[in-house]
Design a protein around this motif. Structure first.
Motif, mmCIF file in Angstrom:
data_model
loop_
_atom_site.group_PDB
_atom_site.id
_atom_site.type_symbol
_atom_site.label_atom_id
_atom_site.label_comp_id
_atom_site.label_asym_id
_atom_site.label_seq_id
_atom_site.Cartn_x
_atom_site.Cartn_y
_atom_site.Cartn_z
ATOM 1 N N ALA A 65 -4.221 26.818 -67.464
ATOM 2 C CA ALA A 65 -4.334 28.214 -66.996
ATOM 3 C C ALA A 65 -5.154 28.186 -65.711
ATOM 4 C CB ALA A 65 -4.955 29.060 -68.089
ATOM 5 N N GLY A 66 -6.477 28.407 -65.797
ATOM 6 C CA GLY A 66 -7.324 28.328 -64.605
ATOM 7 C C GLY A 66 -7.725 26.901 -64.265
ATOM 8 N N GLY A 67 -7.619 26.008 -65.242
ATOM 9 C CA GLY A 67 -7.947 24.596 -65.023
ATOM 10 C C GLY A 67 -9.439 24.292 -65.051
ATOM 11 N N HIS A 68 -10.285 25.295 -65.300
ATOM 12 C CA HIS A 68 -11.724 25.088 -65.208
ATOM 13 C C HIS A 68 -12.299 24.218 -66.316
ATOM 14 C CE1 HIS A 68 -12.716 27.026 -61.619
ATOM 15 N NE2 HIS A 68 -13.962 27.269 -61.941
ATOM 16 N N SER A 69 -11.608 24.141 -67.432
ATOM 17 C CA SER A 69 -12.051 23.227 -68.494
ATOM 18 C C SER A 69 -11.115 22.045 -68.619
ATOM 19 C CB SER A 69 -12.128 23.963 -69.843
ATOM 20 O OG SER A 69 -13.167 24.901 -69.799
ATOM 21 N N LEU A 70 -9.817 22.280 -68.402
ATOM 22 C CA LEU A 70 -8.852 21.175 -68.554
ATOM 23 C C LEU A 70 -9.073 20.092 -67.503
ATOM 24 C CD1 LEU A 70 -6.432 20.060 -70.102
ATOM 25 C CD2 LEU A 70 -4.943 21.182 -68.449
ATOM 26 N N HIS A 111 -11.800 36.384 -65.769
ATOM 27 C CA HIS A 111 -13.054 37.059 -66.138
ATOM 28 C C HIS A 111 -13.392 38.116 -65.077
ATOM 29 C CE1 HIS A 111 -13.119 33.682 -68.781
ATOM 30 N NE2 HIS A 111 -13.532 32.820 -67.872
ATOM 31 N N GLY A 135 -20.645 32.239 -66.298
ATOM 32 C CA GLY A 135 -20.774 31.249 -65.209
ATOM 33 C C GLY A 135 -21.211 31.857 -63.893
ATOM 34 N N VAL A 140 -0.999 22.858 -71.670
ATOM 35 C CA VAL A 140 -0.830 23.904 -70.655
ATOM 36 C C VAL A 140 -2.118 24.012 -69.841
ATOM 37 C CG1 VAL A 140 0.839 25.251 -71.991
ATOM 38 C CG2 VAL A 140 -1.585 25.830 -72.138
ATOM 39 N N LEU A 193 -1.250 31.164 -76.473
ATOM 40 C CA LEU A 193 -1.984 32.418 -76.649
ATOM 41 C C LEU A 193 -1.551 33.339 -75.508
ATOM 42 C CD1 LEU A 193 -4.298 34.148 -77.854
ATOM 43 C CD2 LEU A 193 -5.876 32.850 -76.419
ATOM 44 N N ASN A 200 -10.304 30.319 -71.922
ATOM 45 C CA ASN A 200 -11.636 30.250 -72.515
ATOM 46 C C ASN A 200 -11.546 30.172 -74.037
ATOM 47 O OD1 ASN A 200 -14.112 31.541 -73.714
ATOM 48 N ND2 ASN A 200 -14.779 31.426 -71.576
ATOM 49 N N ASP A 246 -18.648 32.611 -74.240
ATOM 50 C CA ASP A 246 -19.045 33.987 -74.562
ATOM 51 C C ASP A 246 -17.948 34.774 -75.270
ATOM 52 O OD1 ASP A 246 -21.646 33.911 -73.262
ATOM 53 O OD2 ASP A 246 -20.526 33.745 -71.406
ATOM 54 N N THR A 297 -9.804 32.045 -67.157
ATOM 55 C CA THR A 297 -9.051 33.110 -67.816
ATOM 56 C C THR A 297 -9.582 33.321 -69.236
ATOM 57 O OG1 THR A 297 -7.394 31.617 -68.760
ATOM 58 C CG2 THR A 297 -6.983 32.420 -66.513
ATOM 59 N N GLY A 325 -24.684 28.722 -67.163
ATOM 60 C CA GLY A 325 -24.530 30.107 -67.638
ATOM 61 C C GLY A 325 -23.966 30.179 -69.039
#
Ligand SMILES: Cc1cc2nc3c(=O)[nH]c(=O)nc-3n(C[C@H](O)[C@H](O)[C@H](O)COP(=O)(O)OP(=O)(O)OC[C@H]3O[C@@H](n4cnc5c(N)ncnc54)[C@H](O)[C@@H]3O)c2cc1C
Length: 290
Positions: free
Chosen positions: A31-36, A77, A101, A29, A167, A114, A123, A110, A192
């Motif tokens: 979500a925000g795509g910032h890590s995927l 966030h 960040g 899945v 989740l 995270n 964090d 999200t 960050g």
């Protein structure tokens, strides 16, 4: 580098997302795509199917009722940082969200993404461990379960989430009038992210500590509770000397595996775990220090 090819599906409900995961083994899945997206571009993940849950309305938003703050997993966030109700109900949530960040990361990332990504340097794992949060998880056939952050995050990029589970929300208690809370982190200057972060929640009666919930992240593969420090502090007057003596015990709770890299060695992070815990305790309890 470009991401490898994948099939893209957009889910509109949690049930639809779980169906898509169930019928496409190995699907991920987004979500925000910032890590995927970085993982795909670095070819560290190669899912044949990506299920975009970004539009699932039932996983968004914050509700505060009966002493509980329920945060949908897709809440960003920035939404947490900028909510005046959150700031009033639990200042630690707002403080932690605001330190993640930069503006772009906070606008897209999200809380659920995270936690599910389970970066040791994140964090939320540390802060939600100290806050005794409860995570809501949904699976196939309408199955639901809950988990504590330490049951959920078990190691670097590793959670107990099943391949077909999502989740859906995070529940956090409203801080009581006698609770003081703070997060202190040594942030990596480039991102960050926490090189070491310490979150503290202290119950006070006048100047005495009547209970504490403390957690450290960044230095360790998954967030840990500092039970030795909690025990050493409970029942004691909150003085500079007592906080110093209690935090000297932090090492007992970190476990055998301290993370280290070219930016900060394991030895340095071990020392900083006690320093950041002390820092957070001084600020939370307003004990004068230098
Ligand atoms: C430059 C940069 C700086 C950052 N700095 C910080 C920082 O200081 N502190 C910090 O804590 N974080 C930091 N982050 C991480 C950021 O906060 C994001 O929260 C995080 O990248 C993942 O959130 P996301 O919504 O983008 O998830 P995604 O990238 O979409 O997903 C991440 C992973 O979680 C899975 N996933 C996502 N949502 C769910 C869900 N609801 N249920 C099940 N699985 C799910 C995905 O399949 C994927 O494996 C930083 C990121 C970047 C790029």
């Amino acid at each position: 580098m470009f991401a490898p090819e994948f099939e893209y599906h957009r889910a509109n409900t949690v049930a639809e997302a779980i169906d898509l995961l169930s019928s496409n083994p190995g699907a991920k899945v987004m979500a925000g795509g910032h890590s995927l997206i970085p993982l795909l571009k670095l070819r560290l993940a190669r899912p044949g199917v990506v299920v975009d849950i970004g539009g699932v309305a039932e996983m968004k938003g914050i509700t505060i009722a009966d002493g509980n703050i329920r945060i949908g997993a897709l809440t960003t966030h920035w939404e947490i940082e900028s909510s005046s109700q959150v700031a009033e109900a639990n200042s630690l949530l707002a403080e932690a969200a605001g330190g993640i960040g930069d503006t772009q990361v906070r606008n897209r990332g999200t809380i659920g993404g995270n936690l599910s990504h389970a970066d040791p340097a994140s964090d939320w794992g540390t802060v939600l461990t100290a806050l005794n949060a409860t995570l809501e998880i949904r699976g196939p056939g309408g199955a639901t379960r809950t988990a504590s952050p330490t049951d959920f995050i078990v190691g670097p990029l590793t959670t107990t989430l099943g391949e077909t589970e999502i989740l859906t929300a995070v529940n956090v208690p409203v801080l009581a009038a006698n609770q003081r809370a703070e997060y202190a982190k040594m942030a990596h200057p480039a991102s960050g992210y926490a090189v070491v972060g310490a979150a503290v929640v202290v119950n006070v009666d006048g100047h005495t500590c009547t209970g504490a919930s403390l957690a450290v992240g960044g230095a360790v593969p998954a967030p840990v509770r500092l039970t030795s420090v909690e025990n050493a502090l409970t029942g004691k007057e909150l003085t500079f000397e007592n906080i110093e003596a209690a935090t000297a015990q932090a090492d007992n709770d970190l476990g055998g595996e301290i993370l280290g890299d070219f930016f900060a060695s394991a030895e340095y992070r071990r020392a900083m775990a006690a320093v950041e815990t002390k820092h957070a305790l001084f600020h939370a309890t307003e004990v004068a220090h230098h």
